[in-house]
Motif scaffolding. Structure first.
Motif, PDB file in Angstrom:
ATOM      1  N   ASN A   1       0.852  -0.705  -0.091  1.00  0.00           N
ATOM      2  CA  ASN A   1      -0.099  -0.184   0.018  1.00  0.00           C
ATOM      3  C   ASN A   1       1.051   1.181  -0.295  1.00  0.00           C
ATOM      4  OD1 ASN A   1      -1.601   1.968   0.262  1.00  0.00           O
ATOM      5  ND2 ASN A   1      -2.314   1.007   2.143  1.00  0.00           N
ATOM      6  N   LEU A   2       0.864   1.895  -0.832  1.00  0.00           N
ATOM      7  CA  LEU A   2       2.459   3.435  -1.173  1.00  0.00           C
ATOM      8  C   LEU A   2       1.152   4.496  -0.732  1.00  0.00           C
ATOM      9  CD1 LEU A   2       2.757   2.445  -4.795  1.00  0.00           C
ATOM     10  CD2 LEU A   2       3.923   2.417  -2.383  1.00  0.00           C
ATOM     11  N   ASN A   3      -0.206   4.001   0.121  1.00  0.00           N
ATOM     12  CA  ASN A   3      -0.443   5.085   0.203  1.00  0.00           C
ATOM     13  C   ASN A   3      -0.378   5.304   2.001  1.00  0.00           C
ATOM     14  OD1 ASN A   3      -1.069   6.999  -1.528  1.00  0.00           O
ATOM     15  ND2 ASN A   3      -3.234   5.354  -1.574  1.00  0.00           N
ATOM     16  N   GLU A   4       0.114   3.779   2.621  1.00  0.00           N
ATOM     17  CA  GLU A   4       0.623   3.689   3.741  1.00  0.00           C
ATOM     18  C   GLU A   4       2.300   4.091   4.318  1.00  0.00           C
ATOM     19  OE1 GLU A   4       1.392   2.602   7.583  1.00  0.00           O
ATOM     20  OE2 GLU A   4      -1.439   2.447   6.460  1.00  0.00           O
ATOM     21  N   PRO A   5       2.694   5.069   4.490  1.00  0.00           N
ATOM     22  CA  PRO A   5       3.933   5.901   5.447  1.00  0.00           C
ATOM     23  C   PRO A   5       4.978   4.558   5.382  1.00  0.00           C
ATOM     24  CG  PRO A   5       2.521   6.964   6.419  1.00  0.00           C
ATOM     25  CD  PRO A   5       1.705   6.569   5.958  1.00  0.00           C
ATOM     26  N   ARG A   6       4.489   3.554   5.919  1.00  0.00           N
ATOM     27  CA  ARG A   6       5.303   2.976   6.847  1.00  0.00           C
ATOM     28  C   ARG A   6       5.976   1.938   5.508  1.00  0.00           C
ATOM     29  NH1 ARG A   6       6.564   1.800  11.760  1.00  0.00           N
ATOM     30  NH2 ARG A   6       5.101   3.688  13.397  1.00  0.00           N
ATOM     31  N   ASP A   7       5.058   1.306   4.692  1.00  0.00           N
ATOM     32  CA  ASP A   7       5.239   1.049   2.997  1.00  0.00           C
ATOM     33  C   ASP A   7       6.205   1.531   2.348  1.00  0.00           C
ATOM     34  OD1 ASP A   7       3.950  -1.219   4.073  1.00  0.00           O
ATOM     35  OD2 ASP A   7       1.942  -1.477   2.755  1.00  0.00           O
ATOM     36  N   LEU A   8       6.028   2.903   2.148  1.00  0.00           N
ATOM     37  CA  LEU A   8       6.295   3.576   1.597  1.00  0.00           C
ATOM     38  C   LEU A   8       7.431   3.794   1.990  1.00  0.00           C
ATOM     39  CD1 LEU A   8       6.427   5.363  -1.278  1.00  0.00           C
ATOM     40  CD2 LEU A   8       5.265   7.092   0.444  1.00  0.00           C
TER      41      LEU A   8
ATOM     42  N   LYS B   1       6.237  12.160   5.290  1.00  0.00           N
ATOM     43  CA  LYS B   1       5.713  10.761   6.550  1.00  0.00           C
ATOM     44  C   LYS B   1       5.733  10.468   6.071  1.00  0.00           C
ATOM     45  CE  LYS B   1       3.592  10.317   9.898  1.00  0.00           C
ATOM     46  NZ  LYS B   1       4.225  11.008  11.380  1.00  0.00           N
ATOM     47  N   ALA B   2       6.144   9.829   5.075  1.00  0.00           N
ATOM     48  CA  ALA B   2       7.584   8.365   4.965  1.00  0.00           C
ATOM     49  C   ALA B   2       8.395   8.612   4.840  1.00  0.00           C
ATOM     50  CB  ALA B   2       7.004   6.836   3.617  1.00  0.00           C
ATOM     51  N   LEU B   3       9.457   9.616   5.006  1.00  0.00           N
ATOM     52  CA  LEU B   3      10.852   9.915   5.238  1.00  0.00           C
ATOM     53  C   LEU B   3      10.921  10.679   6.232  1.00  0.00           C
ATOM     54  CD1 LEU B   3      11.740  12.682   1.867  1.00  0.00           C
ATOM     55  CD2 LEU B   3      11.892  10.365   2.550  1.00  0.00           C
ATOM     56  N   GLU B   4       9.947  11.088   7.294  1.00  0.00           N
ATOM     57  CA  GLU B   4      10.181  10.736   8.815  1.00  0.00           C
ATOM     58  C   GLU B   4      10.331   9.465   9.314  1.00  0.00           C
ATOM     59  OE1 GLU B   4       7.467  12.936  10.267  1.00  0.00           O
ATOM     60  OE2 GLU B   4       7.470  14.736   8.890  1.00  0.00           O
ATOM     61  N   VAL B   5       9.593   8.298   8.757  1.00  0.00           N
ATOM     62  CA  VAL B   5       9.095   7.248   9.484  1.00  0.00           C
ATOM     63  C   VAL B   5      11.087   6.287   9.194  1.00  0.00           C
ATOM     64  CG1 VAL B   5       8.265   4.601   8.834  1.00  0.00           C
ATOM     65  CG2 VAL B   5       6.703   6.886   8.708  1.00  0.00           C
ATOM     66  N   LEU B   6      11.093   6.653   7.275  1.00  0.00           N
ATOM     67  CA  LEU B   6      12.176   6.222   7.117  1.00  0.00           C
ATOM     68  C   LEU B   6      13.244   7.292   8.805  1.00  0.00           C
ATOM     69  CD1 LEU B   6      14.390   3.833   6.057  1.00  0.00           C
ATOM     70  CD2 LEU B   6      14.322   6.268   3.996  1.00  0.00           C
ATOM     71  N   GLY B   7      13.732   7.503   8.730  1.00  0.00           N
ATOM     72  CA  GLY B   7      14.231   8.586   9.553  1.00  0.00           C
ATOM     73  C   GLY B   7      14.301   7.632  11.250  1.00  0.00           C
ATOM     74  N   LYS B   8      13.239   7.514  11.138  1.00  0.00           N
ATOM     75  CA  LYS B   8      13.041   7.360  12.954  1.00  0.00           C
ATOM     76  C   LYS B   8      13.261   5.984  12.588  1.00  0.00           C
ATOM     77  CE  LYS B   8       9.670  10.248  14.507  1.00  0.00           C
ATOM     78  NZ  LYS B   8       8.343  10.589  14.863  1.00  0.00           N
ATOM     79  N   SER B   9      13.395   5.134  11.658  1.00  0.00           N
ATOM     80  CA  SER B   9      13.315   3.716  12.218  1.00  0.00           C
ATOM     81  C   SER B   9      15.294   3.578  11.538  1.00  0.00           C
ATOM     82  CB  SER B   9      12.827   2.791  10.413  1.00  0.00           C
ATOM     83  OG  SER B   9      13.977   3.606   9.083  1.00  0.00           O
ATOM     84  N   CYS B  10      15.870   4.317  11.348  1.00  0.00           N
ATOM     85  CA  CYS B  10      17.265   4.375  10.997  1.00  0.00           C
ATOM     86  C   CYS B  10      18.394   4.719  12.439  1.00  0.00           C
ATOM     87  CB  CYS B  10      17.818   5.169  10.206  1.00  0.00           C
ATOM     88  SG  CYS B  10      17.639   5.032   8.523  1.00  0.00           S
ATOM     89  N   ALA B  11      16.871   4.463  13.894  1.00  0.00           N
ATOM     90  CA  ALA B  11      17.576   5.195  15.073  1.00  0.00           C
ATOM     91  C   ALA B  11      18.293   4.072  15.267  1.00  0.00           C
ATOM     92  CB  ALA B  11      16.911   5.563  15.813  1.00  0.00           C
TER      93      ALA B  11
END
Length: 256
Positions: free
Chosen positions: A2-9, A46-56
């Protein structure tokens, strides 16, 4: 997916950045999607924010530089990761770095203006090297006699130094604080107290080791001469007692 889901994106953007190996702008990332499947801009951010936080807590981070976003190894791991490459990182001369700094902080700037600040001529190889690396470019010509070229930095310069824009360059006041203390001339630099004490002790030992040779030889000579003198006095004392009396006439004769 689902490309509209920030986590998947976020996972898909991570795949894009890992595969590209270089910064990707938002525009370029948008182009990777068909128009019908392209996520909304707010979902993309939002997806970029999620990706950034996942790198912590991981060895790499999401970093935005001048050319876009990229995944890069954290600076803390650089001393070890650098061992993967046999060739050593290139070291830049002080003249090259000073020239690059002047262009970065005072752009656009001409070669003559750089020379006025540094007080020495700019080597042509320095300008050539900076242009070949894509760190500087000619952005125009100064409207003065000779129309000298004006130099400015590029996005490649910002990317290399991990900067998003020129606004992220450290203030000159901060750079002055980072400058090492002036190194004194070796002859003028004070010697630490403990080293001076060791030097004095060593010098004293050296003098004691060298003087006895001269002093012993000289003193032994004096002792020997004194002994000889005493011996002479002793050996000839009896002869003085046995000397015949000298007549008045003999005493009156001038001694030769």
């Amino acid at each position: 997916m689902n490309l509209n889901e920030p986590r998947d994106l976020a996972s898909l953007i991570e795949a894009f950045l890992l595969a590209s190996g270089k910064p990707q702008s938002l525009e370029r990332l948008y182009e990777l999607f068909e128009e019908a499947e392209r996520p909304e801009p707010k979902v993309f951010k939002k997806a970029l924010e999620v990706l950034g936080k996942s790198c912590a807590g991981r060895a790499f981070e999401l970093k935005e530089v001048a050319s876009g976003f990229r995944l890069q190894i954290r600076e803390d791991f650089a001393p070890w990761v650098g061992r993967l490459w046999e060739e050593r990182p290139q070291r830049y001369s002080r003249a090259l770095l000073e020239t690059l700094a002047l262009i970065g902080y005072r752009q656009p700037i001409t070669r003559g203006e750089i020379e006025d600040v540094r007080g020495v001529a700019v080597n042509s190889n320095i300008i050539k090297t900076l242009m070949e690396r894509g760190w500087i470019r000619v952005v125009g010509h100064r409207e003065v006699p000779g129309r000298p070229a004006m130099f400015a930095t590029t996005k490649a310069f910002l990317d290399h130094f991990n900067l998003k824009s020129l606004d992220e360059l450290p203030a000159l006041a901060e750079l002055r604080e980072m400058e090492p203390a002036t190194v004194l001339d070796p002859d003028d630099a004070p010697v630490p107290a403990h080293l001076q004490a060791l030097a004095d002790a060593s010098l004293a030992e050296g003098e004691q080791a060298s003087e006895p040779k001269d002093e012993t030889s000289f003193r032994s000579l004096l002792v020997e001469l004194d002994a000889m003198e005493q011996g002479l006095k002793t050996d000839f004392a009896d002869l003085r007692d046995e000397e015949p009396e000298v007549s008045v006439e003999q005493q009156s004769k001038p001694q030769l």
